[in-house]
Design an enzyme around this catalytic site. Structure first.
Site, mmCIF file in Angstrom:
data_model
loop_
_atom_site.group_PDB
_atom_site.id
_atom_site.type_symbol
_atom_site.label_atom_id
_atom_site.label_comp_id
_atom_site.label_asym_id
_atom_site.label_seq_id
_atom_site.Cartn_x
_atom_site.Cartn_y
_atom_site.Cartn_z
ATOM 1 N N ARG A 94 0.803 -1.221 0.000
ATOM 2 C CA ARG A 94 0.000 0.000 0.000
ATOM 3 C C ARG A 94 0.838 1.274 0.000
ATOM 4 O O ARG A 94 0.424 2.305 -0.507
ATOM 5 C CB ARG A 94 -0.908 0.038 1.223
ATOM 6 C CG ARG A 94 -1.915 -1.061 1.280
ATOM 7 C CD ARG A 94 -2.667 -0.977 2.576
ATOM 8 N NE ARG A 94 -3.018 0.388 2.889
ATOM 9 C CZ ARG A 94 -4.049 1.033 2.396
ATOM 10 N NH1 ARG A 94 -4.880 0.432 1.603
ATOM 11 N NH2 ARG A 94 -4.277 2.295 2.716
ATOM 12 N N CYS A 118 -7.060 -4.638 2.422
ATOM 13 C CA CYS A 118 -6.052 -5.648 2.734
ATOM 14 C C CYS A 118 -6.575 -6.464 3.898
ATOM 15 O O CYS A 118 -7.644 -6.172 4.441
ATOM 16 C CB CYS A 118 -4.704 -5.024 3.024
ATOM 17 S SG CYS A 118 -4.587 -4.274 4.616
ATOM 18 N N SER A 165 -3.939 9.914 10.390
ATOM 19 C CA SER A 165 -3.437 8.862 9.493
ATOM 20 C C SER A 165 -1.955 9.074 9.218
ATOM 21 O O SER A 165 -1.531 10.173 8.862
ATOM 22 C CB SER A 165 -4.228 8.877 8.181
ATOM 23 O OG SER A 165 -3.463 8.326 7.129
ATOM 24 N N VAL A 166 -1.187 8.000 9.372
ATOM 25 C CA VAL A 166 0.253 8.058 9.108
ATOM 26 C C VAL A 166 0.489 8.355 7.625
ATOM 27 O O VAL A 166 1.166 9.316 7.256
ATOM 28 C CB VAL A 166 0.923 6.712 9.512
ATOM 29 C CG1 VAL A 166 2.367 6.654 9.085
ATOM 30 C CG2 VAL A 166 0.789 6.494 11.010
ATOM 31 N N ASP A 307 0.737 -2.112 15.510
ATOM 32 C CA ASP A 307 1.664 -3.080 14.924
ATOM 33 C C ASP A 307 2.338 -3.977 15.971
ATOM 34 O O ASP A 307 3.065 -4.893 15.613
ATOM 35 C CB ASP A 307 2.750 -2.358 14.109
ATOM 36 C CG ASP A 307 2.216 -1.848 12.782
ATOM 37 O OD1 ASP A 307 1.067 -2.165 12.436
ATOM 38 O OD2 ASP A 307 2.951 -1.114 12.085
ATOM 39 N N ILE A 329 -7.435 0.899 15.854
ATOM 40 C CA ILE A 329 -6.964 1.458 14.573
ATOM 41 C C ILE A 329 -7.544 0.704 13.377
ATOM 42 O O ILE A 329 -8.059 1.313 12.445
ATOM 43 C CB ILE A 329 -5.411 1.459 14.493
ATOM 44 C CG1 ILE A 329 -4.806 2.088 15.752
ATOM 45 C CG2 ILE A 329 -4.930 2.155 13.225
ATOM 46 C CD1 ILE A 329 -4.904 3.578 15.878
HETATM 47 C C1 UD1 Z 1 0.894 2.865 8.712
HETATM 48 C C2 UD1 Z 1 1.901 1.749 8.848
HETATM 49 C C3 UD1 Z 1 1.230 0.520 9.443
HETATM 50 C C4 UD1 Z 1 0.544 0.864 10.754
HETATM 51 C C5 UD1 Z 1 -0.403 2.055 10.583
HETATM 52 C C6 UD1 Z 1 -0.994 2.547 11.891
HETATM 53 C C7 UD1 Z 1 3.442 2.154 7.036
HETATM 54 C C8 UD1 Z 1 3.970 1.733 5.715
HETATM 55 N N1 UD1 Z 1 2.421 1.437 7.536
HETATM 56 O O1 UD1 Z 1 -0.106 2.426 7.789
HETATM 57 O O2 UD1 Z 1 2.241 -0.477 9.657
HETATM 58 O O3 UD1 Z 1 -0.211 -0.244 11.203
HETATM 59 O O4 UD1 Z 1 0.331 3.169 9.992
HETATM 60 O O5 UD1 Z 1 0.002 2.869 12.782
HETATM 61 O O6 UD1 Z 1 3.933 3.085 7.644
HETATM 62 N N2 UD1 Z 1 -7.601 5.714 7.171
HETATM 63 C C9 UD1 Z 1 -8.713 6.255 6.570
HETATM 64 N N3 UD1 Z 1 -8.522 6.991 5.437
HETATM 65 C C10 UD1 Z 1 -7.277 7.227 4.906
HETATM 66 C C11 UD1 Z 1 -6.162 6.682 5.557
HETATM 67 C C12 UD1 Z 1 -6.348 5.927 6.702
HETATM 68 O O7 UD1 Z 1 -9.838 6.066 7.006
HETATM 69 O O8 UD1 Z 1 -7.182 7.917 3.888
HETATM 70 C C13 UD1 Z 1 -7.787 4.902 8.402
HETATM 71 C C14 UD1 Z 1 -7.258 3.468 8.243
HETATM 72 O O9 UD1 Z 1 -8.204 2.623 7.641
HETATM 73 C C15 UD1 Z 1 -6.956 3.099 9.688
HETATM 74 C C16 UD1 Z 1 -6.489 4.421 10.293
HETATM 75 O O10 UD1 Z 1 -6.982 5.442 9.427
HETATM 76 O O11 UD1 Z 1 -8.135 2.685 10.323
HETATM 77 C C17 UD1 Z 1 -4.995 4.559 10.432
HETATM 78 O O12 UD1 Z 1 -4.374 4.255 9.199
HETATM 79 P P1 UD1 Z 1 -3.016 4.937 8.743
HETATM 80 O O13 UD1 Z 1 -2.407 5.630 9.908
HETATM 81 O O14 UD1 Z 1 -3.257 5.717 7.513
HETATM 82 O O15 UD1 Z 1 -2.129 3.664 8.385
HETATM 83 P P2 UD1 Z 1 -1.128 3.486 7.163
HETATM 84 O O16 UD1 Z 1 -0.430 4.752 6.876
HETATM 85 O O17 UD1 Z 1 -1.828 2.782 6.059
#
Ligand code: UD1
Length: 418
Positions: A94, A118, A165-166, A307, A329
């Site tokens: 992703r 995923c 969101s990360v 994680d 999360i």
């Molecule tokens: C990153 C990490 C992953 C970790 C996660 C949370 C990387 C490559 N991966 O994933 O290992 O588990 O942070 O610490 O760094 N969300 C939305 N809309 C968006 C984006 C996210 O609703 O546009 C939601 C997601 O579904 C989830 C939450 O926000 O429920 C947090 O996700 P996010 O922090 O974005 O995770 P990743 O960046 O994908």
């Protein structure tokens, strides 16, 4: 297909050195599109990193890998850049979606596949697109692709993320790097990996400051031609071996870390009575008896990381009393539970919370890895179980753990890949 065989109950003794962070390397690799030449050190050479390298090469960057030194030299000198991230690469990883911000900044356009769901949840990218639109990008979704354009460049603005969101914070940082004027990002993710990305971007000439959950970005025209950066340690790999040490360590030292970034994990272990000796850049774990129960809720950093949830659950099967984990999360992140139950764990799930009874004897079984962190929790369970554990589908592990068997074997674990 490869499997891991583990004979449990062997006490661990020795030293484990932590690799560079996968989750910091991925956005920094995406950010390398902005520069002419980057030397990256301390990069873990795991599957996800190779997927990102393949993506950057597809776009037109040249990358030389030094496997011995865990370093990469990335050059962007090609005139014929493809501003595309194809489906086949983004669907397997992703983080491919992070090239969106860099491509928009440098080439003013990008066509990036939507990553799709995923195993651990739906994982949308609406927050990424929300930030890019605020910065003035025109965005269409067509044929499963995000088609983004900013013909006259992006413009600074205030972006208040509705939730943390990360990935969206990272994409916004990459897109705002050169955006005209000033950009303020509010309600940001502030994981150590994001701080590492900011430090990398500032070396490139960025003007980025962080205060609490607010990030301030002043437009930067000055991109340094050549920079060098050492990636931060992998705090999730660290947390995984920390649990291995607490579960079955005789004396394990974990080094190449910065304990200031893992205070939460250390505090929890102190609370339950674990035998740990914490230094600035290492931690030593001695033998443990009778640990206390614990409750955990996953949250964005500085909260407890999702994680490490699966790994701490294995620890909970061995402490005294009923522990709880609330997963806040991701909606589907208890897939390791049925596999742990097959090994004898007593775990119940009600909505977002798992209730774990301890101490429970685990027994080796044939189990199946379902995602990266779930797989490693099965390795931990295998290390403490009676008899032999066979873990199938270990390609999940290879996405994120560098030299897993080698590191454990060095500490006398009985583990092999067949
Ligand atoms: C990153 C990490 C992953 C970790 C996660 C949370 C990387 C490559 N991966 O994933 O290992 O588990 O942070 O610490 O760094 N969300 C939305 N809309 C968006 C984006 C996210 O609703 O546009 C939601 C997601 O579904 C989830 C939450 O926000 O429920 C947090 O996700 P996010 O922090 O974005 O995770 P990743 O960046 O994908």
């Amino acid at each position: 297909m490869q499997k891991l065989l583990i004979k449990g109950k062997r006490e661990l003794i020795g030293k484990i050195s932590i690799s560079g962070s996968k989750n910091a390397s991925l956005p920094i690799l995406a950010a390398s599109i902005l520069a002419d030449e980057v030397k990256l050190k301390n990069v873990p050479l795991v599957k996800d990193i190779f997927t990102m390298i393949t993506l950057l090469k597809f776009i037109g960057l040249e990358i030389n890998i030094s496997k011995k030194k865990n370093s990469l030299i990335i050059q962007n000198k090609n005139k014929n850049i493809k501003t595309i991230a194809p489906y086949k690469l983004v669907k397997t990883m992703r983080a491919g979606v992070l090239v969106l911000g860099s491509l928009l900044t440098k080439y003013k356009k990008a066509k990036v596949s939507l990553p799709g769901g995923c195993a651990i949840g739906t994982r949308p990218v609406d927050l990424h697109l929300f930030a890019l639109k605020k910065l003035g990008a025109k965005i269409k979704i067509k044929g499963g692709y995000i088609i983004a354009e900013a013909k006259r460049g992006l413009r600074g603005t205030v972006i208040n993320f509705p939730s943390i969101s990360v990935g969206a914070t990272e994409n916004a940082l990459l897109a705002a790097f050169k955006a005209k004027g000033q950009t303020t990002l509010k309600n940001c993710a502030i994981e150590p990996e994001i701080l590492d990305l900011i430090s990398f971007l500032n070396k490139l000439g960025g003007k980025i400051k962080i205060s609490g959950r607010k990030i301030l970005i002043n437009s930067s025209e000055m991109i340094k031609k050549k920079i060098s950066h050492k990636v931060i340690f992998d705090r999730i790999e660290f947390g995984t071996y920390l649990i291995a040490g607490v579960l079955i360590g005789k004396k394990i030292t974990i080094d190449k870390i910065e304990t200031k970034f893992v205070k939460n994990e250390i505090n929890i272990l102190n609370r339950i009575g674990a035998n740990i000796d914490v230094k600035k850049n290492s931690i030593t774990i001695g033998k443990n008896k009778k640990l206390k129960r614990l409750d955990i809720t996953t949250k964005p950093y500085p909260g407890f990381p999702t994680d490490l949830q699966a790994q701490f659950m294995v620890l909970m099967t061995q402490v005294n009393g009923k522990s709880q984990i609330k997963e806040n999360i991701f909606e589907n992140r208890f897939m390791h539970v049925p596999e742990l139950r097959r090994m004898g764990a007593k775990i119940e799930i009600k909505n977002k919370t798992a209730f774990i009874e301890g101490p429970t004897k685990l027994n080796g079984a044939e189990v199946m890895a379902t995602d990266l962190r779930a797989s490693v929790s099965l390795v931990l369970a295998g290390l403490i179980a009676e008899n032999r554990t066979i873990i199938n589908r270990i390609y999940h592990l290879d996405r994120g753990y560098e030299f897993l068997e080698r590191k454990l074997k060095k500490c006398k674990a009985n583990i092999k890949r067949v």
